[in-house]
Design a protein around this motif. Sequence first.
Motif, PDB file in Angstrom:
ATOM      1  N   PRO A   1       0.627  -1.426  -0.084  1.00 30.37           N
ATOM      2  CA  PRO A   1      -0.087   0.266  -0.294  1.00 30.37           C
ATOM      3  C   PRO A   1       1.233   1.340  -0.096  1.00 30.37           C
ATOM      4  N   GLY A   2       0.642   1.860  -0.910  1.00 29.72           N
ATOM      5  CA  GLY A   2       1.006   2.785  -1.251  1.00 29.72           C
ATOM      6  C   GLY A   2       2.927   3.175  -1.654  1.00 29.72           C
ATOM      7  N   LYS A   3       2.971   2.193  -1.943  1.00 28.36           N
ATOM      8  CA  LYS A   3       4.259   2.562  -2.516  1.00 28.36           C
ATOM      9  C   LYS A   3       3.599   1.928  -4.412  1.00 28.36           C
ATOM     10  N   GLU A   4       5.655   2.140  -5.180  1.00 27.56           N
ATOM     11  CA  GLU A   4       5.312   1.668  -6.451  1.00 27.56           C
ATOM     12  C   GLU A   4       5.659  -0.209  -6.248  1.00 27.56           C
ATOM     13  N   ARG A   5       5.060  -0.971  -7.209  1.00 33.86           N
ATOM     14  CA  ARG A   5       5.220  -2.339  -7.455  1.00 33.86           C
ATOM     15  C   ARG A   5       6.625  -2.395  -7.790  1.00 33.86           C
ATOM     16  N   GLU A   6       7.360  -3.621  -7.025  1.00 30.04           N
ATOM     17  CA  GLU A   6       8.131  -3.969  -7.196  1.00 30.04           C
ATOM     18  C   GLU A   6       9.081  -5.501  -7.626  1.00 30.04           C
ATOM     19  N   PHE A   7       9.923  -5.139  -7.922  1.00 34.76           N
ATOM     20  CA  PHE A   7      10.436  -6.747  -8.659  1.00 34.76           C
ATOM     21  C   PHE A   7      11.270  -8.096  -7.402  1.00 34.76           C
ATOM     22  N   VAL A   8      10.470  -9.267  -7.169  1.00 27.80           N
ATOM     23  CA  VAL A   8      11.161  -9.940  -6.018  1.00 27.80           C
ATOM     24  C   VAL A   8      12.029 -10.775  -7.118  1.00 27.80           C
ATOM     25  N   ALA A   9      10.942 -11.943  -8.033  1.00 26.41           N
ATOM     26  CA  ALA A   9      11.778 -12.708  -8.750  1.00 26.41           C
ATOM     27  C   ALA A   9      11.000 -13.251  -9.818  1.00 26.41           C
ATOM     28  N   ASN A  10      12.681 -13.654 -10.770  1.00 25.99           N
ATOM     29  CA  ASN A  10      11.880 -13.842 -12.428  1.00 25.99           C
ATOM     30  C   ASN A  10      12.824 -15.383 -12.598  1.00 25.99           C
ATOM     31  N   ILE A  11      12.056 -15.926 -13.333  1.00 28.51           N
ATOM     32  CA  ILE A  11      12.229 -17.503 -14.063  1.00 28.51           C
ATOM     33  C   ILE A  11      11.761 -17.472 -15.579  1.00 28.51           C
ATOM     34  N   TRP A  12      12.867 -18.120 -16.281  1.00 29.58           N
ATOM     35  CA  TRP A  12      13.209 -17.588 -17.407  1.00 29.58           C
ATOM     36  C   TRP A  12      12.366 -18.761 -17.483  1.00 29.58           C
ATOM     37  N   SER A  13      12.059 -18.904 -19.284  1.00 30.72           N
ATOM     38  CA  SER A  13      11.940 -20.176 -19.832  1.00 30.72           C
ATOM     39  C   SER A  13      12.916 -21.454 -19.177  1.00 30.72           C
ATOM     40  N   SER A  14      14.226 -21.011 -19.461  1.00 36.21           N
ATOM     41  CA  SER A  14      15.174 -22.046 -19.577  1.00 36.21           C
ATOM     42  C   SER A  14      15.986 -22.705 -17.780  1.00 36.21           C
ATOM     43  N   GLY A  15      14.662 -21.713 -16.931  1.00 39.91           N
ATOM     44  CA  GLY A  15      14.517 -21.990 -15.176  1.00 39.91           C
ATOM     45  C   GLY A  15      15.662 -21.168 -14.924  1.00 39.91           C
ATOM     46  N   ILE A  16      16.214 -20.540 -15.360  1.00 43.11           N
ATOM     47  CA  ILE A  16      17.317 -19.599 -14.656  1.00 43.11           C
ATOM     48  C   ILE A  16      16.702 -18.611 -13.633  1.00 43.11           C
ATOM     49  N   THR A  17      17.030 -18.544 -12.857  1.00 39.19           N
ATOM     50  CA  THR A  17      15.805 -17.711 -11.641  1.00 39.19           C
ATOM     51  C   THR A  17      17.199 -16.498 -11.147  1.00 39.19           C
ATOM     52  N   TYR A  18      16.552 -15.208 -10.807  1.00 40.53           N
ATOM     53  CA  TYR A  18      17.062 -13.724  -9.822  1.00 40.53           C
ATOM     54  C   TYR A  18      16.366 -13.696  -9.432  1.00 40.53           C
ATOM     55  N   TYR A  19      17.255 -13.400  -8.105  1.00 44.22           N
ATOM     56  CA  TYR A  19      16.031 -12.381  -7.127  1.00 44.22           C
ATOM     57  C   TYR A  19      16.663 -11.248  -6.746  1.00 44.22           C
ATOM     58  N   SER A  20      15.615 -10.799  -6.341  1.00 45.95           N
ATOM     59  CA  SER A  20      16.564  -9.257  -5.253  1.00 45.95           C
ATOM     60  C   SER A  20      16.849  -9.317  -3.813  1.00 45.95           C
ATOM     61  N   ASP A  21      17.858  -8.475  -4.087  1.00 48.31           N
ATOM     62  CA  ASP A  21      18.294  -9.184  -2.526  1.00 48.31           C
ATOM     63  C   ASP A  21      17.727  -8.833  -1.194  1.00 48.31           C
ATOM     64  N   ALA A  22      16.236  -8.792  -1.339  1.00 50.21           N
ATOM     65  CA  ALA A  22      15.323  -8.367  -0.209  1.00 50.21           C
ATOM     66  C   ALA A  22      14.942  -9.885   0.409  1.00 50.21           C
ATOM     67  N   VAL A  23      14.847 -10.513  -0.747  1.00 49.50           N
ATOM     68  CA  VAL A  23      14.078 -11.865  -0.946  1.00 49.50           C
ATOM     69  C   VAL A  23      15.251 -13.428  -0.971  1.00 49.50           C
ATOM     70  N   LYS A  24      16.404 -12.534  -1.274  1.00 46.49           N
ATOM     71  CA  LYS A  24      17.634 -13.327  -1.541  1.00 46.49           C
ATOM     72  C   LYS A  24      18.239 -14.600  -0.419  1.00 46.49           C
ATOM     73  N   GLY A  25      17.513 -16.110  -0.805  1.00 48.96           N
ATOM     74  CA  GLY A  25      17.411 -16.945   0.208  1.00 48.96           C
ATOM     75  C   GLY A  25      16.710 -17.049   1.262  1.00 48.96           C
ATOM     76  N   ARG A  26      14.652 -16.314   1.269  1.00 44.97           N
ATOM     77  CA  ARG A  26      14.091 -16.540   1.648  1.00 44.97           C
ATOM     78  C   ARG A  26      13.222 -17.449   0.169  1.00 44.97           C
ATOM     79  N   PHE A  27      13.109 -17.102  -0.669  1.00 45.53           N
ATOM     80  CA  PHE A  27      11.837 -17.388  -1.524  1.00 45.53           C
ATOM     81  C   PHE A  27      12.944 -18.289  -2.462  1.00 45.53           C
ATOM     82  N   THR A  28      11.995 -18.869  -2.588  1.00 43.31           N
ATOM     83  CA  THR A  28      12.746 -19.902  -4.667  1.00 43.31           C
ATOM     84  C   THR A  28      11.043 -19.354  -5.615  1.00 43.31           C
TER      85      THR A  28
END
Length: 122
Positions: free
Chosen positions: A41-68
Amino acid sequence: QVQLVESGGGLVQAGDSLRLSCAASGRAFNGYSMGWFPQAPGKEREFVANIWSSGITYYSDAVKGRFTISRDNAKNTMYLQMNSLKLEDTAVYSCAAGLGPRGIHAYEYNYWGQGTQVTVSS
């Protein structure tokens, strides 16, 4: 056209876990990059994680190690396993899809779901 529907949100306590799902229908799912973008609420949309069709993943620093993030192409579904949830993780989590490799910016994604609410209480 790709339709996305999120599920799995809810009210949990800090330290708990949740698994979000994003079910896709329409065009071939396995050619798309998929991402999760929470908006508090009151904030802009932010990125936390994505996954390519190949399975490559990337995480934001805020969730790295906690989210999969993961995907099951046979089920046309993407997941976000969220562990050790914090109060600041509270947001509406939307999934997004874009054809081919995509990055961390919301504008790179063409299709969006309606979102699922995640609320973390103390």
